[in-house]
Design a protein around this motif. Structure first.
Motif, PDB file in Angstrom:
ATOM      1  N   ALA A  20       0.932  -1.244  -0.031  1.00 14.70           N
ATOM      2  CA  ALA A  20       0.101  -0.084   0.043  1.00 14.70           C
ATOM      3  C   ALA A  20       0.876   1.211   0.027  1.00 14.70           C
ATOM      4  N   TRP A  25      -1.714   3.611  -1.960  1.00  8.00           N
ATOM      5  CA  TRP A  25      -3.073   3.336  -1.878  1.00  8.00           C
ATOM      6  C   TRP A  25      -3.356   2.992  -0.461  1.00  8.00           C
ATOM      7  N   GLU A  27      -4.610   0.539   2.385  1.00  7.02           N
ATOM      8  CA  GLU A  27      -4.505  -0.866   2.807  1.00  7.02           C
ATOM      9  C   GLU A  27      -5.751  -1.547   2.151  1.00  7.02           C
ATOM     10  N   ARG A  28      -6.737  -1.200   2.467  1.00  5.90           N
ATOM     11  CA  ARG A  28      -7.988  -1.810   2.086  1.00  5.90           C
ATOM     12  C   ARG A  28      -8.205  -2.192   0.710  1.00  5.90           C
ATOM     13  N   ARG A  29      -7.830  -1.248  -0.091  1.00 12.15           N
ATOM     14  CA  ARG A  29      -7.785  -1.366  -1.513  1.00 12.15           C
ATOM     15  C   ARG A  29      -6.858  -2.374  -2.001  1.00 12.15           C
ATOM     16  N   VAL A  30      -5.484  -2.269  -1.422  1.00 12.48           N
ATOM     17  CA  VAL A  30      -4.673  -3.324  -1.909  1.00 12.48           C
ATOM     18  C   VAL A  30      -5.077  -4.748  -1.465  1.00 12.48           C
ATOM     19  N   HIS A  32      -8.274  -5.994  -0.933  1.00 22.42           N
ATOM     20  CA  HIS A  32      -9.268  -6.078  -2.114  1.00 22.42           C
ATOM     21  C   HIS A  32      -8.743  -6.494  -3.420  1.00 22.42           C
ATOM     22  N   GLN A  33      -7.754  -5.942  -4.010  1.00 17.06           N
ATOM     23  CA  GLN A  33      -7.212  -6.155  -5.265  1.00 17.06           C
ATOM     24  C   GLN A  33      -6.625  -7.408  -5.294  1.00 17.06           C
TER      25      GLN A  33
END
Length: 71
Positions: A20, A25, A27-30, A32-33
């Motif tokens: 992240a 980005w 951390e939650r986006r990483v 999820h991805q």
């Protein structure tokens, strides 16, 4: 350590937080991805890892595809 091993160590990102931070980005986006298989990550046991070089190639390919696709 050899130069090649030093480069591999520097290239390796270990953990969602490190990935992240590298991508700037949340951390939650990483996470999820990663869970959806949308970014090139791998697991070492329970630890999510990625390589800076692989991420760069991934985003370069996405950028190239977007330009060629007219998006």
């Amino acid at each position: 350590m050899s130069d090649a091993r030093d480069e591999q160590h520097i290239d390796l990102l270990t953990g969602i937080a490190a990935i992240a931070k590298h991508l700037n980005w949340p951390e939650r986006r990483v996470l999820h991805q990663h869970e959806k298989g949308l970014i090139p990550t791998f697991k070492q046991g329970r630890l999510v890892c990625a390589r800076r070089s692989t991420l760069a190639k991934h985003f370069e390919a996405q950028e190239r595809a977007a330009r060629e696709g007219g998006e």
